[in-house]
Design an enzyme around this catalytic site. Structure first.
Site, short mmCIF file in Angstrom:
data_model
loop_
_atom_site.label_atom_id
_atom_site.label_comp_id
_atom_site.label_asym_id
_atom_site.label_seq_id
_atom_site.Cartn_x
_atom_site.Cartn_y
_atom_site.Cartn_z
N ASP A 17 36.59 29.84 -27.95
CA ASP A 17 35.29 30.24 -28.51
C ASP A 17 34.68 29.12 -29.36
O ASP A 17 35.40 28.33 -29.96
CB ASP A 17 35.49 31.50 -29.38
CG ASP A 17 34.19 32.22 -29.67
OD1 ASP A 17 33.19 31.95 -28.97
OD2 ASP A 17 34.17 33.05 -30.58
N ARG A 50 28.10 26.97 -30.73
CA ARG A 50 27.92 26.43 -32.09
C ARG A 50 28.19 24.93 -32.12
O ARG A 50 27.56 24.18 -32.85
CB ARG A 50 28.83 27.18 -33.08
CG ARG A 50 28.24 28.51 -33.52
CD ARG A 50 29.29 29.41 -34.13
NE ARG A 50 30.12 30.02 -33.10
CZ ARG A 50 31.27 30.64 -33.32
NH1 ARG A 50 31.73 30.72 -34.55
NH2 ARG A 50 31.94 31.18 -32.33
N TRP A 51 29.14 24.50 -31.32
CA TRP A 51 29.45 23.06 -31.24
C TRP A 51 28.22 22.29 -30.77
O TRP A 51 27.87 21.24 -31.31
CB TRP A 51 30.62 22.86 -30.27
CG TRP A 51 31.16 21.46 -30.17
CD1 TRP A 51 32.18 20.92 -30.90
CD2 TRP A 51 30.71 20.43 -29.26
NE1 TRP A 51 32.40 19.62 -30.51
CE2 TRP A 51 31.52 19.29 -29.50
CE3 TRP A 51 29.73 20.37 -28.27
CZ2 TRP A 51 31.36 18.10 -28.79
CZ3 TRP A 51 29.57 19.18 -27.57
CH2 TRP A 51 30.38 18.06 -27.84
N HIS A 75 29.36 24.07 -23.37
CA HIS A 75 30.27 24.58 -22.33
C HIS A 75 30.88 23.43 -21.54
O HIS A 75 32.05 23.45 -21.18
CB HIS A 75 29.54 25.55 -21.40
CG HIS A 75 29.07 26.80 -22.08
ND1 HIS A 75 29.88 27.53 -22.93
CD2 HIS A 75 27.88 27.46 -22.07
CE1 HIS A 75 29.21 28.58 -23.39
NE2 HIS A 75 27.99 28.56 -22.88
N SER A 120 33.99 37.11 -20.33
CA SER A 120 34.34 38.51 -20.61
C SER A 120 33.36 39.45 -19.91
O SER A 120 32.26 39.05 -19.50
CB SER A 120 34.32 38.77 -22.12
OG SER A 120 32.98 38.86 -22.58
N THR A 121 33.76 40.72 -19.82
CA THR A 121 32.87 41.73 -19.22
C THR A 121 31.59 41.87 -20.06
O THR A 121 30.57 42.33 -19.55
CB THR A 121 33.57 43.10 -19.10
OG1 THR A 121 34.23 43.40 -20.35
CG2 THR A 121 34.61 43.11 -18.00
N GLU A 122 31.65 41.47 -21.32
CA GLU A 122 30.47 41.55 -22.20
C GLU A 122 29.58 40.31 -22.08
O GLU A 122 28.42 40.33 -22.49
CB GLU A 122 30.91 41.70 -23.66
CG GLU A 122 31.44 43.09 -24.00
CD GLU A 122 32.78 43.40 -23.35
OE1 GLU A 122 33.62 42.48 -23.23
OE2 GLU A 122 32.98 44.56 -22.93
N LEU A 179 53.42 25.12 -14.53
CA LEU A 179 52.59 25.97 -15.38
C LEU A 179 51.76 26.95 -14.54
O LEU A 179 51.15 26.56 -13.55
CB LEU A 179 51.64 25.09 -16.21
CG LEU A 179 50.60 25.85 -17.06
CD1 LEU A 179 51.27 26.51 -18.25
CD2 LEU A 179 49.49 24.91 -17.53
N ARG A 212 38.49 38.22 -34.35
CA ARG A 212 38.47 39.43 -33.52
C ARG A 212 39.00 39.12 -32.14
O ARG A 212 39.21 37.98 -31.75
CB ARG A 212 37.07 40.03 -33.48
CG ARG A 212 36.00 39.10 -32.92
CD ARG A 212 34.64 39.77 -32.79
NE ARG A 212 33.63 38.77 -32.53
CZ ARG A 212 32.82 38.24 -33.47
NH1 ARG A 212 32.90 38.64 -34.71
NH2 ARG A 212 31.94 37.31 -33.15
N SER A 224 37.60 40.66 -29.20
CA SER A 224 36.55 40.66 -28.17
C SER A 224 37.05 41.17 -26.82
O SER A 224 36.81 40.57 -25.78
CB SER A 224 35.94 39.26 -28.05
OG SER A 224 35.43 38.83 -29.30
C1 IPE Z 1 34.98 35.89 -26.25
O1 IPE Z 1 34.03 35.11 -26.87
C2 IPE Z 1 34.93 35.70 -24.76
C3 IPE Z 1 35.34 34.39 -24.27
C4 IPE Z 1 35.79 33.41 -24.98
C5 IPE Z 1 35.22 34.22 -22.85
P1 IPE Z 1 32.59 35.69 -27.21
O2 IPE Z 1 31.86 34.60 -27.91
O3 IPE Z 1 31.97 36.25 -26.01
O4 IPE Z 1 32.94 36.90 -28.19
P2 IPE Z 1 32.09 37.54 -29.36
O5 IPE Z 1 30.74 37.86 -28.81
O6 IPE Z 1 32.02 36.53 -30.45
O7 IPE Z 1 32.89 38.72 -29.76
C1 IPE Z 2 32.86 30.39 -25.69
O1 IPE Z 2 31.87 29.81 -26.45
C2 IPE Z 2 32.56 30.33 -24.21
C3 IPE Z 2 32.29 31.64 -23.61
C4 IPE Z 2 32.25 32.79 -24.22
C5 IPE Z 2 32.03 31.65 -22.19
P1 IPE Z 2 30.56 30.61 -26.86
O2 IPE Z 2 29.55 30.44 -25.80
O3 IPE Z 2 30.88 32.01 -27.20
O4 IPE Z 2 30.11 29.83 -28.18
P2 IPE Z 2 29.63 30.43 -29.54
O5 IPE Z 2 30.62 31.47 -29.95
O6 IPE Z 2 28.28 31.03 -29.29
O7 IPE Z 2 29.59 29.29 -30.48
MG MG Z 3 31.43 32.97 -28.87
#
Ligand code: IPE
Ligand code: IPE
Ligand code: MG
Length: 251
Positions: A31, A35-36, A48, A76-78, A142, A205, A207
């Site tokens: 995650d 933000r990076w 990404h 994720s599914t979300e 692995l 969390r 997630s």
């Molecule tokens: C969790 O990160 C899902 C993945 C890393 C693929 P999210 O950025 O989607 O989670 P929330 O929204 O902060 O909970």
């Molecule tokens: C994790 O980074 C990658 C995925 C969830 C696919 P984010 O895209 O959630 O990055 P932040 O959390 O918004 O910084």
């Molecule tokens: Mg995120």
């Protein structure tokens, strides 16, 4: 010598790791890509892409130190709730990643598997996944397990449906249902539970990740954003894990 030890290509004691009690399965919630990128005034897609570089370093180290399974939460599914351009960018990135890296992973004896409901993914991503998993299926290094369109609740719901249909068809009876049977119907059937779960980016969390499998998993949270994570930081997380006293409800 244990099987795990034979697979190590480096002396892990020089990294401050104890050969006994090395986690077999590490799961990572990658995650902080967005933000990076934001910190650099760049679009989220840039984050990404940078995240894929971190991935390379982490996979190499996990493989070198003899980790058996590395599960990575990639989508994720979300995550479908994100803007369509971001979703399609992520799907495209995964297609490119597999196209470009699967052969090199295969040469390094890595076995690629996935968890999650692949049916909702684009055809060309499904094709790449099928090709990469088929190519690497006999490898015994692995196990790189990618969680794609994965949600812990979705996985459990699908498992319950499969159990219900096995009941309907008379393949099992309700007395057969126990934790071992439930595990057979999860996407992770046959894979040991993760001993260590890492989440980057300072979010505390889950997630919706591996709800069943993490019942006794040790958590490691770090503020490092995923594109800044690497193999050395993975080793640091394992060192922290190895200091812990795992009691499993006992004394
Ligand atoms: C969790 O990160 C899902 C993945 C890393 C693929 P999210 O950025 O989607 O989670 P929330 O929204 O902060 O909970
Ligand atoms: C994790 O980074 C990658 C995925 C969830 C696919 P984010 O895209 O959630 O990055 P932040 O959390 O918004 O910084
Ligand atoms: Mg995120």
């Amino acid at each position: 010598m244990t099987r795990q030890k034979m697979k190590q290509t480096i002396d892990i004691e020089t990294l401050g790791l104890k050969p006994e009690g090395l986690p077999k399965h590490i799961a990572i919630i990658m995650d902080g890509n967005g933000r990076w990128a934001k910190k650099r005034l760049m679009p989220r897609s840039f984050g990404h892409r940078a995240g894929v570089e971190a991935l390379r370093s982490v996979i190499r180290t996990a493989s070198d130190i003899g980790i058996e399974v590395l599960t990575l939460y990639a989508f994720s599914t979300e995550n479908w709730n994100r803007p369509v351009e971001e979703v399609s960018g992520l799907m495209q990135l995964m297609v490119e990643y597999l196209k470009r890296e699967a052969r090199a992973l295969h040469e390094n004896n890595v076995k690629i598997t996935t968890i999650g409901d692949l049916s909702r993914l684009e055809g060309k991503l499904i094709d790449e996944i099928q090709w990469a998993t088929e190519l690497t299926k006999d490898n015994d290094g692995l196990n790189l397990n990618i969680a794609l369109n994965y949600g812990g609740r979705d996985e459990l719901t699908r498992a319950i449906k499969k159990i219900a249909s096995a009941l309907d068809m008379g393949k099992i009876s309700s007395e057969d249902i126990d934790t071992a049977l439930v595990e057979e119907y999860l996407d992770t059937a046959g894979v040991p539970d993760p001993e260590l779960l890492i989440r980057t980016s300072g979010e505390y969390r889950f997630s919706n990740f591996m709800l069943w499998q993490t019942a006794y998993t040790e958590f490691y949270f770090t503020n490092t954003l995923w594109p800044d994570f690497n193999g050395d930081l993975l080793v640091e997380a394992i060192r922290d894990y190895q200091k812990r006293d795992r009691r499993f409800g006992s004394l």
